[in-house]
Motif scaffolding. Structure first.
Motif, PDB file in Angstrom:
ATOM      1  N   THR A  94       1.731  11.510   6.690  1.00 26.01           N
ATOM      2  CA  THR A  94       1.897  11.385   5.252  1.00 26.01           C
ATOM      3  C   THR A  94       1.602   9.948   4.834  1.00 26.01           C
ATOM      4  N   CYS A  95       1.727   9.686   3.532  1.00 23.14           N
ATOM      5  CA  CYS A  95       1.520   8.322   3.044  1.00 23.14           C
ATOM      6  C   CYS A  95       2.489   7.340   3.707  1.00 23.14           C
ATOM      7  N   LEU A  96       3.675   7.820   4.096  1.00 17.28           N
ATOM      8  CA  LEU A  96       4.672   6.945   4.717  1.00 17.28           C
ATOM      9  C   LEU A  96       4.171   6.397   6.043  1.00 17.28           C
ATOM     10  N   GLU A  97       3.662   7.278   6.905  1.00 17.40           N
ATOM     11  CA  GLU A  97       3.134   6.822   8.195  1.00 17.40           C
ATOM     12  C   GLU A  97       1.926   5.914   8.010  1.00 17.40           C
ATOM     13  N   TYR A  98       1.039   6.278   7.104  1.00 16.01           N
ATOM     14  CA  TYR A  98      -0.140   5.444   6.854  1.00 16.01           C
ATOM     15  C   TYR A  98       0.273   4.056   6.363  1.00 16.01           C
TER      16      TYR A  98
ATOM     17  N   PRO B  73       1.309  -8.491   3.880  1.00 19.89           N
ATOM     18  CA  PRO B  73       1.343  -7.285   3.050  1.00 19.89           C
ATOM     19  C   PRO B  73       2.733  -7.039   2.463  1.00 19.89           C
ATOM     20  N   LYS B  74       2.758  -6.280   1.394  1.00 17.75           N
ATOM     21  CA  LYS B  74       4.000  -5.780   0.811  1.00 17.75           C
ATOM     22  C   LYS B  74       3.980  -4.263   0.914  1.00 17.75           C
TER      23      LYS B  74
ATOM     24  N   SER C 152       7.766  11.117  -4.201  1.00 13.51           N
ATOM     25  CA  SER C 152       7.866   9.732  -3.732  1.00 13.51           C
ATOM     26  C   SER C 152       6.589   9.398  -2.980  1.00 13.51           C
ATOM     27  N   HIS C 153       6.177   8.142  -3.078  1.00 11.39           N
ATOM     28  CA  HIS C 153       4.900   7.742  -2.493  1.00 11.39           C
ATOM     29  C   HIS C 153       5.018   6.322  -1.946  1.00 11.39           C
ATOM     30  N   ALA C 154       4.439   6.093  -0.772  1.00 10.93           N
ATOM     31  CA  ALA C 154       4.452   4.770  -0.135  1.00 10.93           C
ATOM     32  C   ALA C 154       3.051   4.190  -0.132  1.00 10.93           C
ATOM     33  N   TRP C 155       2.966   2.878  -0.335  1.00 13.59           N
ATOM     34  CA  TRP C 155       1.675   2.204  -0.299  1.00 13.59           C
ATOM     35  C   TRP C 155       1.873   0.733   0.054  1.00 13.59           C
ATOM     36  N   ILE C 156       0.772   0.036   0.279  1.00  9.80           N
ATOM     37  CA  ILE C 156       0.839  -1.389   0.596  1.00  9.80           C
ATOM     38  C   ILE C 156      -0.039  -2.176  -0.370  1.00  9.80           C
ATOM     39  N   GLU C 157       0.322  -3.446  -0.534  1.00 10.14           N
ATOM     40  CA  GLU C 157      -0.459  -4.368  -1.352  1.00 10.14           C
ATOM     41  C   GLU C 157      -0.601  -5.693  -0.618  1.00 10.14           C
ATOM     42  N   ILE C 158      -1.673  -6.389  -0.913  1.00  3.21           N
ATOM     43  CA  ILE C 158      -1.869  -7.761  -0.441  1.00  3.21           C
ATOM     44  C   ILE C 158      -2.264  -8.600  -1.653  1.00  3.21           C
TER      45      ILE C 158
ATOM     46  N   ILE D 175      -4.053  -1.669  -1.505  1.00  8.32           N
ATOM     47  CA  ILE D 175      -5.056  -1.555  -0.454  1.00  8.32           C
ATOM     48  C   ILE D 175      -5.250  -0.089  -0.079  1.00  8.32           C
ATOM     49  N   GLY D 176      -6.462   0.420  -0.329  1.00 13.51           N
ATOM     50  CA  GLY D 176      -6.815   1.769   0.113  1.00 13.51           C
ATOM     51  C   GLY D 176      -6.140   2.885  -0.642  1.00 13.51           C
ATOM     52  N   ASP D 177      -5.731   2.630  -1.873  1.00 14.03           N
ATOM     53  CA  ASP D 177      -5.034   3.661  -2.643  1.00 14.03           C
ATOM     54  C   ASP D 177      -5.282   3.427  -4.132  1.00 14.03           C
TER      55      ASP D 177
END
Length: 225
Positions: A166-170, A185-186, A198-204, A209-211
């Motif tokens: 899922t988005c969490l593992e990614y 990263p955040k 609910s949705h997980a993602w990262i930012e720099i 990034i990638g979403d």
């Protein structure tokens, strides 16, 4: 007097509170009347059925002071949500360039998936927090690898793994690898309440990034590291 227990996160919007109990990986939804009762109890110590119930569940703990209004996570801006969104449908925000370290990316994604299943989300997140704190004590140069390429590699190798991610593992795996490559990263978890998602993602550097680029404008953030 009571307060939220450690690793319990909350957000209030439309006069309703959503609580995320990180340790038990559980969302709790309060109505507007329950939210008002809880806020009043934490503000003033007034008896509250919902506060007593949450205390018994370990969501609240004893405190030597009341919680001030400024310490509640009120969301004032309107968020429009992302409907029935899935991370794998956002491929246009990733890259098709795949590098040669496919076994590494497969192992990293597998490790994160197994970690969440075996020791749970909270302990896996603690490993990520501790890794960040340890590595960032020493300043190093960032890797030359494009972070979008890194996230894209996880998308690519996931097709050959015998389980669904899922988005969490990614997001957690990307966060860990980008940290090891000396990026900063955040990691975020955001939500919409109706229909709940609910949705997980990262930012720099403030960039997703990638979403989907405007996730912060669409979702209420309840957890970040």
């Amino acid at each position: 007097m009571m307060k939220f227990s450690k690793f319990v996160h909350h957000v209030i919007f439309n006069d309703e509170m959503v609580i995320f109990d990180e340790v038990n990986d559980n969302f709790i939804f309060l109505s507007d009347s329950e939210t008002l009762s809880l806020v009043t109890a934490l503000n003033t110590g007034k008896d509250s059925i919902i506060a007593k119930k949450l205390y018994e569940q370990g969501v609240l703990e004893k405190s030597d002071h009341y919680i001030d209004d400024k310490n509640f996570n009120y969301m004032t801006s309107k968020k429009f949500g992302i409907d029935n969104y899935e991370w794998r449908t956002s491929k246009k925000y990733r890259d098709t360039k795949i590098n040669k370290y496919r076994k590494f990316y497969s192992a990293a994604l597998l490790s994160c998936n197994l970690s969440i299943k075996i020791i749970g989300f909270h302990k896996t997140l603690q490993i990520a927090r501790n890794t960040r704190n340890t590595l960032f004590c020493v300043k190093k140069n960032r890797s030359d690898e494009n972070p979008i390429h890194i996230v894209s590699n996880f998308d690519f190798v996931s097709k050959f793994l015998p389980f669904k991610n899922t988005c969490l593992e990614y997001a957690l795996t990307s966060y860990a690898v980008l940290t090891l490559l000396n990026y900063e990263p955040k990691f975020y978890i955001g939500l919409q309440k109706y229909d709940f998602l609910s949705h997980a993602w990262i930012e720099i550097d403030g960039k997703v990034i990638g979403d989907v680029p405007d996730l912060k404008d669409k979702l209420h953030i309840i957890l970040s590291i």
